[in-house]
Write a protein that holds these residues in place. Structure first.
Motif, PDB file in Angstrom:
ATOM      1  N   GLY A  47      38.236  40.004  37.576  1.00 55.70           N
ATOM      2  CA  GLY A  47      39.359  40.755  37.054  1.00 55.70           C
ATOM      3  C   GLY A  47      40.016  40.190  35.810  1.00 55.70           C
ATOM      4  N   LYS A  48      39.463  39.113  35.245  1.00 54.89           N
ATOM      5  CA  LYS A  48      40.027  38.536  34.018  1.00 54.89           C
ATOM      6  C   LYS A  48      39.701  39.452  32.843  1.00 54.89           C
ATOM      7  N   GLU A  49      40.672  39.605  31.948  1.00 58.01           N
ATOM      8  CA  GLU A  49      40.491  40.476  30.792  1.00 58.01           C
ATOM      9  C   GLU A  49      39.535  39.867  29.771  1.00 58.01           C
ATOM     10  N   LEU A  50      38.677  40.718  29.234  1.00 56.41           N
ATOM     11  CA  LEU A  50      37.713  40.357  28.203  1.00 56.41           C
ATOM     12  C   LEU A  50      37.911  41.281  27.008  1.00 56.41           C
ATOM     13  N   MET A  89      44.269  34.665  22.022  1.00 60.58           N
ATOM     14  CA  MET A  89      43.514  34.983  23.228  1.00 60.58           C
ATOM     15  C   MET A  89      43.545  33.808  24.208  1.00 60.58           C
ATOM     16  N   LYS A  90      43.426  32.600  23.680  1.00 61.48           N
ATOM     17  CA  LYS A  90      43.472  31.428  24.543  1.00 61.48           C
ATOM     18  C   LYS A  90      44.830  31.321  25.227  1.00 61.48           C
ATOM     19  N   GLU A  91      45.890  31.547  24.462  1.00 65.60           N
ATOM     20  CA  GLU A  91      47.251  31.481  24.990  1.00 65.60           C
ATOM     21  C   GLU A  91      47.477  32.518  26.093  1.00 65.60           C
ATOM     22  N   GLU A  92      46.889  33.709  25.918  1.00 68.84           N
ATOM     23  CA  GLU A  92      47.079  34.790  26.881  1.00 68.84           C
ATOM     24  C   GLU A  92      46.040  34.794  28.006  1.00 68.84           C
ATOM     25  N   GLY A  93      45.085  33.870  27.957  1.00 65.26           N
ATOM     26  CA  GLY A  93      44.077  33.797  29.005  1.00 65.26           C
ATOM     27  C   GLY A  93      43.028  34.891  28.937  1.00 65.26           C
ATOM     28  N   ILE A  94      42.836  35.462  27.754  1.00 66.04           N
ATOM     29  CA  ILE A  94      41.835  36.508  27.558  1.00 66.04           C
ATOM     30  C   ILE A  94      40.523  35.846  27.159  1.00 66.04           C
ATOM     31  N   VAL A 107      29.636  35.863  28.142  1.00 64.40           N
ATOM     32  CA  VAL A 107      31.050  35.521  28.266  1.00 64.40           C
ATOM     33  C   VAL A 107      31.148  34.027  27.996  1.00 64.40           C
ATOM     34  N   VAL A 108      31.830  33.679  26.903  1.00 67.65           N
ATOM     35  CA  VAL A 108      31.901  32.276  26.498  1.00 67.65           C
ATOM     36  C   VAL A 108      33.346  31.828  26.370  1.00 67.65           C
ATOM     37  N   GLU A 109      33.533  30.534  26.537  1.00 62.67           N
ATOM     38  CA  GLU A 109      34.851  29.942  26.345  1.00 62.67           C
ATOM     39  C   GLU A 109      35.144  29.872  24.850  1.00 62.67           C
TER      40      GLU A 109
END
Length: 124
Positions: A47-50, A89-94, A107-109
């Motif tokens: 369920g994490k946003e991409l 995006m990093k700050e928002e966890g996207i 899907v990459v960090e």
């Protein structure tokens, strides 16, 4: 880009498409996304946003169907992508969905993408 290149790249596994993405983004200094008043998003298996990103306009346009019907390919300058987008995006966890083709995507960090882009840009 000719149809043969488009078709052959589209059929590559996600990991190889990711490498293609890095090279083309470094070469053209732009990233492509899908936009329709907001940027297109998806969700991973938990369920994490991409947010999906593409190396060329043509690949983004191909994904503007089904849940992204009505979205248009829109470019983002590489400097803006690195300096603004990735930090936000990093700050928002996207998370990043790199060059999806159907349900298959890399899907990459963010740190991995930055490292790979920096390494590729050193070749220019």
């Amino acid at each position: 880009m000719d149809k043969k290149e488009f078709d052959s790249v589209s059929r590559l596994p996600a990991g190889i498409r990711y490498e293609y993405f890095i090279k083309k983004v470094a070469d053209h200094e732009e990233v492509w996304g899908l936009y329709n008043e907001v940027w297109a998003t998806a969700h991973d298996e938990v369920g994490k946003e991409l947010i999906p990103f593409f190396p060329r306009r043509e690949f983004a346009e191909t994904c503007a169907k089904d849940k992204w019907m009505g979205y248009q390919a829109k470019s983002i300058k590489l400097n803006d992508f690195v300096d603004e987008w990735l930090a936000g995006m990093k700050e928002e966890g996207i998370r990043l969905s790199i060059f999806p083709a159907g349900e298959d995507t890399a899907v990459v960090e963010i740190e991995v993408l930055l490292k790979d882009l920096e390494a590729e840009l050193e070749n220019y």
